[in-house]
Enzyme design. Structure first.
Site, PDB file in Angstrom:
ATOM      1  N   TYR A   1      39.470  32.613  39.784  1.00 30.54           N
ATOM      2  CA  TYR A   1      38.504  32.685  40.618  1.00 30.54           C
ATOM      3  C   TYR A   1      39.387  33.639  41.826  1.00 30.54           C
ATOM      4  O   TYR A   1      40.076  33.247  42.881  1.00 30.54           O
ATOM      5  CB  TYR A   1      37.884  31.455  41.309  1.00 30.54           C
ATOM      6  CG  TYR A   1      37.376  31.633  42.697  1.00 30.54           C
ATOM      7  CD1 TYR A   1      36.063  32.196  42.056  1.00 30.54           C
ATOM      8  CD2 TYR A   1      37.660  31.075  44.043  1.00 30.54           C
ATOM      9  CE1 TYR A   1      34.559  32.576  43.708  1.00 30.54           C
ATOM     10  CE2 TYR A   1      36.141  31.119  44.797  1.00 30.54           C
ATOM     11  CZ  TYR A   1      35.062  31.943  44.088  1.00 30.54           C
ATOM     12  OH  TYR A   1      34.366  32.145  45.531  1.00 30.54           O
TER      13      TYR A   1
ATOM     14  N   ARG B   1      36.016  39.312  46.008  1.00 34.86           N
ATOM     15  CA  ARG B   1      34.623  38.209  45.644  1.00 34.86           C
ATOM     16  C   ARG B   1      33.795  37.279  46.521  1.00 34.86           C
ATOM     17  O   ARG B   1      34.326  38.202  47.634  1.00 34.86           O
ATOM     18  CB  ARG B   1      35.657  36.955  45.553  1.00 34.86           C
ATOM     19  CG  ARG B   1      35.348  35.974  45.131  1.00 34.86           C
ATOM     20  CD  ARG B   1      37.349  35.155  45.034  1.00 34.86           C
ATOM     21  NE  ARG B   1      37.182  34.405  46.169  1.00 34.86           N
ATOM     22  CZ  ARG B   1      38.322  34.041  46.857  1.00 34.86           C
ATOM     23  NH1 ARG B   1      39.322  33.516  45.251  1.00 34.86           N
ATOM     24  NH2 ARG B   1      38.710  33.303  47.917  1.00 34.86           N
ATOM     25  N   ASP B   2      32.975  36.744  46.294  1.00 28.69           N
ATOM     26  CA  ASP B   2      32.044  36.275  46.089  1.00 28.69           C
ATOM     27  C   ASP B   2      31.195  36.945  47.368  1.00 28.69           C
ATOM     28  O   ASP B   2      30.703  37.016  48.916  1.00 28.69           O
ATOM     29  CB  ASP B   2      32.674  35.470  47.979  1.00 28.69           C
ATOM     30  CG  ASP B   2      31.451  33.925  48.523  1.00 28.69           C
ATOM     31  OD1 ASP B   2      30.511  33.770  47.257  1.00 28.69           O
ATOM     32  OD2 ASP B   2      31.866  33.617  49.562  1.00 28.69           O
TER      33      ASP B   2
ATOM     34  N   SER C   1      33.737  32.484  51.013  1.00 26.74           N
ATOM     35  CA  SER C   1      34.969  32.569  49.972  1.00 26.74           C
ATOM     36  C   SER C   1      35.714  33.470  49.308  1.00 26.74           C
ATOM     37  O   SER C   1      35.776  33.678  48.306  1.00 26.74           O
ATOM     38  CB  SER C   1      34.389  31.853  48.501  1.00 26.74           C
ATOM     39  OG  SER C   1      34.111  30.079  48.975  1.00 26.74           O
TER      40      SER C   1
ATOM     41  N   ASP D   1      29.888  32.800  40.865  1.00 25.03           N
ATOM     42  CA  ASP D   1      29.050  33.505  41.102  1.00 25.03           C
ATOM     43  C   ASP D   1      28.890  34.895  41.271  1.00 25.03           C
ATOM     44  O   ASP D   1      28.212  35.276  41.028  1.00 25.03           O
ATOM     45  CB  ASP D   1      29.305  32.865  43.355  1.00 25.03           C
ATOM     46  CG  ASP D   1      28.956  31.456  43.289  1.00 25.03           C
ATOM     47  OD1 ASP D   1      28.926  31.305  42.676  1.00 25.03           O
ATOM     48  OD2 ASP D   1      29.460  31.495  44.513  1.00 25.03           O
TER      49      ASP D   1
ATOM     50  N   ASP E   1      33.735  23.401  51.838  1.00 23.97           N
ATOM     51  CA  ASP E   1      32.625  24.135  50.919  1.00 23.97           C
ATOM     52  C   ASP E   1      32.924  26.237  52.351  1.00 23.97           C
ATOM     53  O   ASP E   1      32.844  27.163  51.789  1.00 23.97           O
ATOM     54  CB  ASP E   1      31.342  24.366  50.625  1.00 23.97           C
ATOM     55  CG  ASP E   1      31.597  23.351  49.491  1.00 23.97           C
ATOM     56  OD1 ASP E   1      31.754  23.173  48.832  1.00 23.97           O
ATOM     57  OD2 ASP E   1      30.184  22.369  50.005  1.00 23.97           O
TER      58      ASP E   1
END
Ligand code: NAG
Length: 452
Positions: A177, A182-183, A189, A229, A407
């Site tokens: 990850y 990212r995200d 995140s 994701d 989260d």
């Protein structure tokens, strides 16, 4: 970490042609050039900066939260779900090549320490004992930055020692990850690499370092969930500029990861969102197409076992009855989603099997909208990891998300603040993503189902 993808699901796939947008269609947002008024009987309602949607009614929904809740139904919400709830999934035993069979998941000492500290902070004796027992449940270790990779080396060495002393083969479970940008459809995140700043090369170096650790301990099995994701965002969120910009790089990076990790025998499951995201009927075909092409482009490796669903999410594998927020989608839980997706993958040459995260899925009907993902209030630990899944398509029920880690923060001044984390169904105040959230953990324990 979960994006607001569900609300963009159908719209991303349909051209907008009429002067007035249809009910549930997009009607505005950054970069939107289509119709900005809605057909009679619906109102253009802002969901976030990138997305406004025609919601049935004559006035915007009441502002019960700081941010209007996202709406996840692209279907026909006035119609009852077309399929009646079914009993537990049926099917054969796990596939013969199931990599979870014959191995014991190595328990991450990092999570065990978090649990020990959390349990010691609880005064109620019964709750304390239940909390402490979570240390025996295997979760996945998130390699969410290069700095975490030495921990993998430590875990592999310890797992090897245990394997040698007990004769019981160990498996270390990780989440890969660290994609650049990212995200791309959310904020909580965001990662350490950016595409604009050498992201792909940095990512390849990250993968190379993981491979180097695994090569040092070749006889401990490793199972990996690949990039939560990321590919799902390429199915539904290319209308978000950051996702469109990331498409080529995500595909190149995931291809690199699959090839390099296959070469050292890592069994892999690519993240495939969840029922309320890619499980919408209009998204299944494009999702199957994308995952099958990624699989084939990486050489159809037998180590690329399939897909991971519901990672860090709250959907039941098999819901007793559909949560009202799933209205309009016959695939209202993970088993319906998987049963719908698996044949499409197979017909495109990807004989995928699945792992399903049930770590925080013990309680249902908690969310106001299906797309809500941040520290959902009232959640409880769910079914414990098992290969006794009741489905020929599912290799194992797993706990990918270490329950108790936040989260995302509810602090609106934080650079990583995502407004989803301040919705009324999100537990608050919440610390930054990945850091310990004691009050939330205690609820997960007390609401566990099956009970602890
Ligand atoms: C919220 O975030 C800001 C910016 O990072 C920080 O200065 C502040 O202390 C935080 N507030 C709380 C209550 O944590």
């Amino acid at each position: 970490m979960k994006s607001f993808a569900a609300l963009c699901a159908l719209v991303a796939l349909l051209p907008s042609v009429s002067a007035q947008a249809q009910q549930w269609a997009q009607c505005g947002g950054i970069g939107w050039s289509g119709a900005t008024t809605c057909v009679s009987g619906s109102v253009c309602t802002k969901q976030n900066d990138y997305y406004s949607q025609c919601i049935p009614g004559t006035a915007p929904p009441p502002a019960t939260t700081a941010n209007p809740p996202a709406t996840s139904q692209p279907g026909t919400p006035t119609t009852a779900p077309s399929s009646a709830p079914t009993a537990a999934p049926t099917g054969g035993s796990p596939a013969a090549s199931n990599p979870f069979v014959g191995v014991t998941p190595y328990l991450s000492p990092y999570y065990a320490n978090e649990i020990a500290a959390a349990a010691s902070a609880i005064s109620d004796a019964t709750l304390k004992t239940k909390a402490a027992s979570i240390a025996n449940v295997p979760t996945f270790t998130w390699l969410d930055s290069v700095s975490k990779i030495p921990d993998l080396g430590t875990d592999l060495a310890a797992a090897k020692k245990l394997q040698d002393s007990t004769g019981q083969k160990q498996v270390v479970q990780i989440v890969v990850y660290d994609l650049p940008d990212r995200d791309c459809a959310a904020k909580a995140s965001n990662g350490e690499f950016s595409i604009a700043n050498n992201g792909q090369a940095n990512y390849e170096n990250y993968i190379d370092q993981i491979v180097a650790e695994i090569k040092k301990v070749p006889d401990v099995r490793v199972i990996a969930v690949i990039e939560p994701d990321s590919l799902a965002n390429l199915v539904t969120n290319l209308n978000v500029q950051k996702c469109a910009n990331a498409q080529t790089t995500y595909l190149a990076c995931v291809n690199y990861a699959l090839k390099q990790l296959s070469a050292v025998g890592v069994y892999m499951y690519m993240d495939a969102g969840h029922a309320g995201w890619l499980g919408w009927p209009a998204n299944l075909g494009p999702a199957a197409q994308l995952f099958a092409s990624v699989f084939k482009n990486a050489g159809s490796s037998p180590f690329v076992k399939g897909l991971a669903t519901n990672v860090a999410n709250y959907n039941a594998l098999s819901a007793a009855s559909p949560d009202p927020i799933t209205q309009g989608n016959a695939n209202y839980d993970e088993i319906h989603y998987i049963n719908a997706l698996a044949p499409q993958l197979q017909s495109q040459g990807f004989p995928a099997t699945f792992v399903v995260d049930q770590g925080r899925a013990g309680q249902q009907n908690l969310r106001q909208q299906w797309g809500d993902w941040c520290n959902i209030k009232g959640a409880g630990f769910g079914t414990r990891p098992t290969t006794n899944t009741g489905s020929q398509f599912i290799d194992s029920i797993v706990w990918v998300k270490p329950g108790g880690e936040s989260d995302g923060t509810s602090n609106s001044s934080s650079p990583r603040f995502d407004s989803t984390c301040s919705l009324s169904d999100a537990a608050q105040p919440a610390p930054e993503a990945g850091t310990w959230f004691q009050a939330y953990f205690e609820t997960l324990v007390s609401k566990a189902n099956p009970p602890l």
